[in-house]
Enzyme design. Structure first.
Site, PDB file in Angstrom:
ATOM      1  N   GLY A 159      42.063  41.492  42.799  1.00 53.33           N
ATOM      2  CA  GLY A 159      42.906  40.608  41.994  1.00 53.33           C
ATOM      3  C   GLY A 159      42.170  40.314  40.708  1.00 53.33           C
ATOM      4  O   GLY A 159      41.137  39.666  40.731  1.00 53.33           O
ATOM      5  N   HIS A 160      42.647  40.853  39.607  1.00 55.37           N
ATOM      6  CA  HIS A 160      41.998  40.621  38.321  1.00 55.37           C
ATOM      7  C   HIS A 160      42.849  39.658  37.501  1.00 55.37           C
ATOM      8  O   HIS A 160      44.017  39.930  37.258  1.00 55.37           O
ATOM      9  CB  HIS A 160      41.856  41.938  37.541  1.00 55.37           C
ATOM     10  CG  HIS A 160      40.804  42.834  38.102  1.00 55.37           C
ATOM     11  ND1 HIS A 160      40.611  44.123  37.689  1.00 55.37           N
ATOM     12  CD2 HIS A 160      39.878  42.614  39.054  1.00 55.37           C
ATOM     13  CE1 HIS A 160      39.607  44.653  38.362  1.00 55.37           C
ATOM     14  NE2 HIS A 160      39.155  43.761  39.200  1.00 55.37           N
ATOM     15  N   THR A 161      42.253  38.557  37.108  1.00 56.46           N
ATOM     16  CA  THR A 161      43.014  37.605  36.300  1.00 56.46           C
ATOM     17  C   THR A 161      42.587  37.715  34.846  1.00 56.46           C
ATOM     18  O   THR A 161      41.404  37.643  34.524  1.00 56.46           O
ATOM     19  CB  THR A 161      42.770  36.164  36.799  1.00 56.46           C
ATOM     20  OG1 THR A 161      43.010  36.152  38.195  1.00 56.46           O
ATOM     21  CG2 THR A 161      43.701  35.177  36.116  1.00 56.46           C
ATOM     22  N   THR A 203      41.571  41.560  53.548  1.00 61.24           N
ATOM     23  CA  THR A 203      42.725  41.018  52.824  1.00 61.24           C
ATOM     24  C   THR A 203      44.042  41.397  53.517  1.00 61.24           C
ATOM     25  O   THR A 203      45.104  41.027  53.054  1.00 61.24           O
ATOM     26  CB  THR A 203      42.747  41.563  51.384  1.00 61.24           C
ATOM     27  OG1 THR A 203      42.801  42.989  51.442  1.00 61.24           O
ATOM     28  CG2 THR A 203      41.505  41.134  50.615  1.00 61.24           C
ATOM     29  N   LYS A 226      35.309  40.164  36.730  1.00 65.35           N
ATOM     30  CA  LYS A 226      35.283  41.506  36.113  1.00 65.35           C
ATOM     31  C   LYS A 226      36.483  41.738  35.215  1.00 65.35           C
ATOM     32  O   LYS A 226      36.364  42.361  34.171  1.00 65.35           O
ATOM     33  CB  LYS A 226      35.313  42.598  37.191  1.00 65.35           C
ATOM     34  CG  LYS A 226      34.056  42.763  37.964  1.00 65.35           C
ATOM     35  CD  LYS A 226      34.175  43.909  38.945  1.00 65.35           C
ATOM     36  CE  LYS A 226      35.226  43.714  40.001  1.00 65.35           C
ATOM     37  NZ  LYS A 226      34.996  42.625  40.951  1.00 65.35           N
ATOM     38  N   THR A 241      44.791  36.091  47.964  1.00 65.84           N
ATOM     39  CA  THR A 241      45.065  35.547  49.293  1.00 65.84           C
ATOM     40  C   THR A 241      45.021  34.019  49.305  1.00 65.84           C
ATOM     41  O   THR A 241      45.393  33.405  50.303  1.00 65.84           O
ATOM     42  CB  THR A 241      44.009  36.052  50.296  1.00 65.84           C
ATOM     43  OG1 THR A 241      42.723  35.667  49.810  1.00 65.84           O
ATOM     44  CG2 THR A 241      44.048  37.566  50.439  1.00 65.84           C
ATOM     45  N   GLN A 252      36.351  45.115  43.591  1.00 65.30           N
ATOM     46  CA  GLN A 252      35.364  44.572  44.541  1.00 65.30           C
ATOM     47  C   GLN A 252      33.965  44.644  43.909  1.00 65.30           C
ATOM     48  O   GLN A 252      33.861  44.488  42.707  1.00 65.30           O
ATOM     49  CB  GLN A 252      35.421  45.287  45.896  1.00 65.30           C
ATOM     50  CG  GLN A 252      36.691  44.992  46.681  1.00 65.30           C
ATOM     51  CD  GLN A 252      37.837  45.868  46.278  1.00 65.30           C
ATOM     52  OE1 GLN A 252      37.702  47.083  46.192  1.00 65.30           O
ATOM     53  NE2 GLN A 252      38.982  45.283  46.036  1.00 65.30           N
ATOM     54  N   LYS A 257      38.220  39.869  33.265  1.00 66.85           N
ATOM     55  CA  LYS A 257      38.109  39.334  31.906  1.00 66.85           C
ATOM     56  C   LYS A 257      37.210  40.213  31.027  1.00 66.85           C
ATOM     57  O   LYS A 257      37.540  40.524  29.887  1.00 66.85           O
ATOM     58  CB  LYS A 257      37.526  37.924  32.026  1.00 66.85           C
ATOM     59  CG  LYS A 257      37.240  37.251  30.719  1.00 66.85           C
ATOM     60  CD  LYS A 257      36.305  36.094  31.004  1.00 66.85           C
ATOM     61  CE  LYS A 257      35.682  35.585  29.738  1.00 66.85           C
ATOM     62  NZ  LYS A 257      36.424  34.504  29.151  1.00 66.85           N
ATOM     63  N   ASP A 265      29.653  28.183  32.036  1.00 69.61           N
ATOM     64  CA  ASP A 265      30.117  26.815  31.803  1.00 69.61           C
ATOM     65  C   ASP A 265      30.266  26.010  33.091  1.00 69.61           C
ATOM     66  O   ASP A 265      30.222  24.779  33.054  1.00 69.61           O
ATOM     67  CB  ASP A 265      31.453  26.835  31.035  1.00 69.61           C
ATOM     68  CG  ASP A 265      32.496  27.690  31.755  1.00 69.61           C
ATOM     69  OD1 ASP A 265      32.217  28.875  31.991  1.00 69.61           O
ATOM     70  OD2 ASP A 265      33.572  27.158  32.091  1.00 69.61           O
ATOM     71  N   ASP A 283      34.933  39.017  42.746  1.00 66.28           N
ATOM     72  CA  ASP A 283      35.375  37.781  42.088  1.00 66.28           C
ATOM     73  C   ASP A 283      34.367  37.271  41.066  1.00 66.28           C
ATOM     74  O   ASP A 283      34.243  36.069  40.844  1.00 66.28           O
ATOM     75  CB  ASP A 283      35.689  36.679  43.128  1.00 66.28           C
ATOM     76  CG  ASP A 283      36.645  37.186  44.191  1.00 66.28           C
ATOM     77  OD1 ASP A 283      37.637  37.816  43.816  1.00 66.28           O
ATOM     78  OD2 ASP A 283      36.362  36.994  45.384  1.00 66.28           O
TER      79      ASP A 283
HETATM   80  P1  IMP Z   1      39.450  44.777  52.647  1.00 69.61           P
HETATM   81  O1  IMP Z   1      39.011  45.345  51.356  1.00 69.61           O
HETATM   82  O2  IMP Z   1      40.824  44.123  52.576  1.00 69.61           O
HETATM   83  O3  IMP Z   1      39.348  45.738  53.776  1.00 69.61           O
HETATM   84  O4  IMP Z   1      38.448  43.575  53.021  1.00 69.61           O
HETATM   85  C1  IMP Z   1      37.097  43.809  53.361  1.00 69.61           C
HETATM   86  C2  IMP Z   1      36.197  42.706  52.791  1.00 69.61           C
HETATM   87  O5  IMP Z   1      36.190  42.805  51.378  1.00 69.61           O
HETATM   88  C3  IMP Z   1      36.666  41.286  53.114  1.00 69.61           C
HETATM   89  O6  IMP Z   1      35.520  40.449  53.281  1.00 69.61           O
HETATM   90  C4  IMP Z   1      37.406  40.876  51.862  1.00 69.61           C
HETATM   91  O7  IMP Z   1      37.425  39.481  51.692  1.00 69.61           O
HETATM   92  C5  IMP Z   1      36.564  41.562  50.806  1.00 69.61           C
HETATM   93  N1  IMP Z   1      37.315  41.849  49.568  1.00 69.61           N
HETATM   94  C6  IMP Z   1      38.189  42.844  49.347  1.00 69.61           C
HETATM   95  N2  IMP Z   1      38.657  42.801  48.094  1.00 69.61           N
HETATM   96  C7  IMP Z   1      38.046  41.785  47.489  1.00 69.61           C
HETATM   97  C8  IMP Z   1      38.080  41.271  46.147  1.00 69.61           C
HETATM   98  O8  IMP Z   1      38.772  41.768  45.249  1.00 69.61           O
HETATM   99  N3  IMP Z   1      37.272  40.207  45.904  1.00 69.61           N
HETATM  100  C9  IMP Z   1      36.467  39.667  46.860  1.00 69.61           C
HETATM  101  N4  IMP Z   1      36.398  40.121  48.102  1.00 69.61           N
HETATM  102  C10 IMP Z   1      37.172  41.171  48.422  1.00 69.61           C
END
Ligand code: IMP
Length: 426
Positions: A40-42, A128, A16, A301, A224, A18, A333, A13
């Site tokens: 989740g890429h916004t 997730t 990335k 989520t 991630q 952007k 910012d 988060d």
């Molecule tokens: P999983 O990837 O769903 O197995 O989750 C494992 C850990 O990675 C958890 O703590 C999630 O919150 C974290 N996680 C997975 N994908 C993301 C992401 O895109 N951003 C931030 N945390 C993530």
């Protein structure tokens, strides 16, 4: 021409999407190399917001070929829904390519993810629940089903029935759940998804190498981040793949010498979702400020992210394991209104100072941050377009980070829009 990698340096988060989108404009191909729809890429383009989970960021540029690499785990239902969403908003997905070697997320992976989390109770990882871990586990157990199996009905059915022998025992005997009906999965995956996905399935390794050899510009897009890496993150509070730059090699089928630029994305503060150690975590009004002003709720989520100060110890480690060539700082910012800004420069644990990340996780759990305090700038940066327009305190802050990490800052984000980025020539 060698490839560029974009990698998160914290717990995800960082924004990335952007920067990947921005860099993708200069590329001919963008390859996602790991993860699945846990990401989740916004992207905000002309005031319009696009939330992507599986399709690589480059999809918004007609000249870019977006590729889903072999290291990604793909839920075909989610991929098709995302493609439909993009098409309905006027974004063509006809260039998309999907590696035949990528593994499929099956409905039971999602169910098992949720069941494992429930079983862990208060020790849950906070996944997730998208089935990511169970899909990678099946890959390692060699009972996974790959995208290429969608091309062959007989093989798909054989593999599915073999995998279900074990999975259904676990579901029924361990978790007291109903068994998965193979025919239902076959109908959904082969009957409904495969006919639509088959035109996109390809030899992605060949495609990427042809592009590199032909002088194309290839961007490897990580999902991630470094501290969620299954090898180098805060295990077990990690994802099940390798987001670090080395993951681009295994997840896209290139060698280390095929990469010459690694951009590390770091938010000007830190957030994490899910459980696990977080030395600079804040439980005060500054933390609330990061969450409120930075809109720190999961794209995917909706979970509130845990906030904290920027941690240079983490960034030094990320610089090492990814061999970062440059840093991109996002959301500068969000610090605008703070009177003073803290940066963690080292940890203290058991009377000892740690300038580098302690390898032993118990030490990390006990570590307290040693901060340096810098003056804030008290000016709205969202309309700044040139580095020369930055107030001296913001410039000093960036130099401080560069010195602490030993990596130059090449780009800075000052707002969600595509134009709200300062690009420095380093
Ligand atoms: P999983 O990837 O769903 O197995 O989750 C494992 C850990 O990675 C958890 O703590 C999630 O919150 C974290 N996680 C997975 N994908 C993301 C992401 O895109 N951003 C931030 N945390 C993530």
């Amino acid at each position: 021409m060698p490839a560029t990698v974009v990698v998160g340096t914290q717990w995800g988060d960082e924004g990335k999407g952007k920067f990947t989108d921005l860099v993708a404009g200069d590329m001919s191909m963008v390859v996602r190399y790991q993860g699945g729809h846990n990401a989740g890429h916004t992207l905000v383009v002309d005031g319009e917001s696009f939330a992507l989970q599986l399709v690589p960021s480059g999809v918004l540029y007609p000249h870019v070929t977006p590729v889903i690499g072999n290291g990604v785990v793909v839920d075909p239902r989610v991929l098709l829904a995302e493609m439909d969403m993009l098409e309905s908003r006027g974004v063509s997905t006809s260039n998309l390519r999907l590696s035949g070697n990528a593994h499929l997320i099956l409905p039971y992976h999602q169910e098992l993810d949720a069941l494992h989390e429930r079983r862990l109770g208060k020790n849950k990882l906070g996944t997730t629940k998208r089935g990511i871990g169970p899909a990678y586990a099946d890959r390692s157990m060699r009972v996974g089903i790959r995208v290429q199996d969608l091309l062959d009905e007989k093989i798909f059915c054989e593999k599915l029935r073999a995998a279900l022998e074990h999975t259904n025992m676990v579901l029924t005997r361990v978790f007291n759940r109903l068994p998965v009906d193979a025919d239902e999965v076959i109908e959904e995956y082969l009957g409904r998804c495969a006919p639509r996905l088959i035109p996109y399935i390809c030899d992605a390794v060949g495609l990427v190498h042809d592009e590199l050899e032909g002088g194309g510009r290839v961007l490897m897009e990580g999902a991630q981040a470094t501290f969620l890496d299954v090898d180098h993150g805060t295990y077990p509070f990690v994802t099940s793949s390798n987001p670090i730059a080395g993951g681009a090699c295994t997840g896209a089928g290139i060698g280390p010498r095929d990469i010459d630029r690694v951009i590390g994305i770091a938010k000007a503060y830190v957030t994490r979702v899910g459980a696990g150690p977080f030395p600079t975590e804040l439980f005060d009004e500054i933390g609330d400020h990061f969450v409120d002003v930075g809109h720190e709720y999961g794209t995917n989520t909706g979970r509130r992210r845990r906030p904290g100060w920027l941690d240079a110890v983490m960034l030094r480690y990320a610089a090492r394991v990814n061999s970062l060539s440059e840093l991109a700082i996002t959301k500068l910012d969000v610090l605008d209104q703070l009177e003073t800004i803290r940066v963690c420069v080292a940890y203290e644990a058991d009377g000892e100072r740690h300038d580098q990340l302690p390898y032993h996780q118990s030490v990390l759990h006990r570590a307290t941050p040693i901060y340096e305090e810098l003056p804030g700038w008290g000016v709205d940066l969202s309309e700044v377009t040139e580095r020369s327009q930055l107030p001296s305190q913001a410039e000093d802050y960036l130099s401080f980070v560069e010195n602490q990490v030993g990596v130059p800052v090449d780009m800075v984000g000052v707002g969600p829009g595509r134009h709200q980025v300062l690009r420095f020539a380093t």
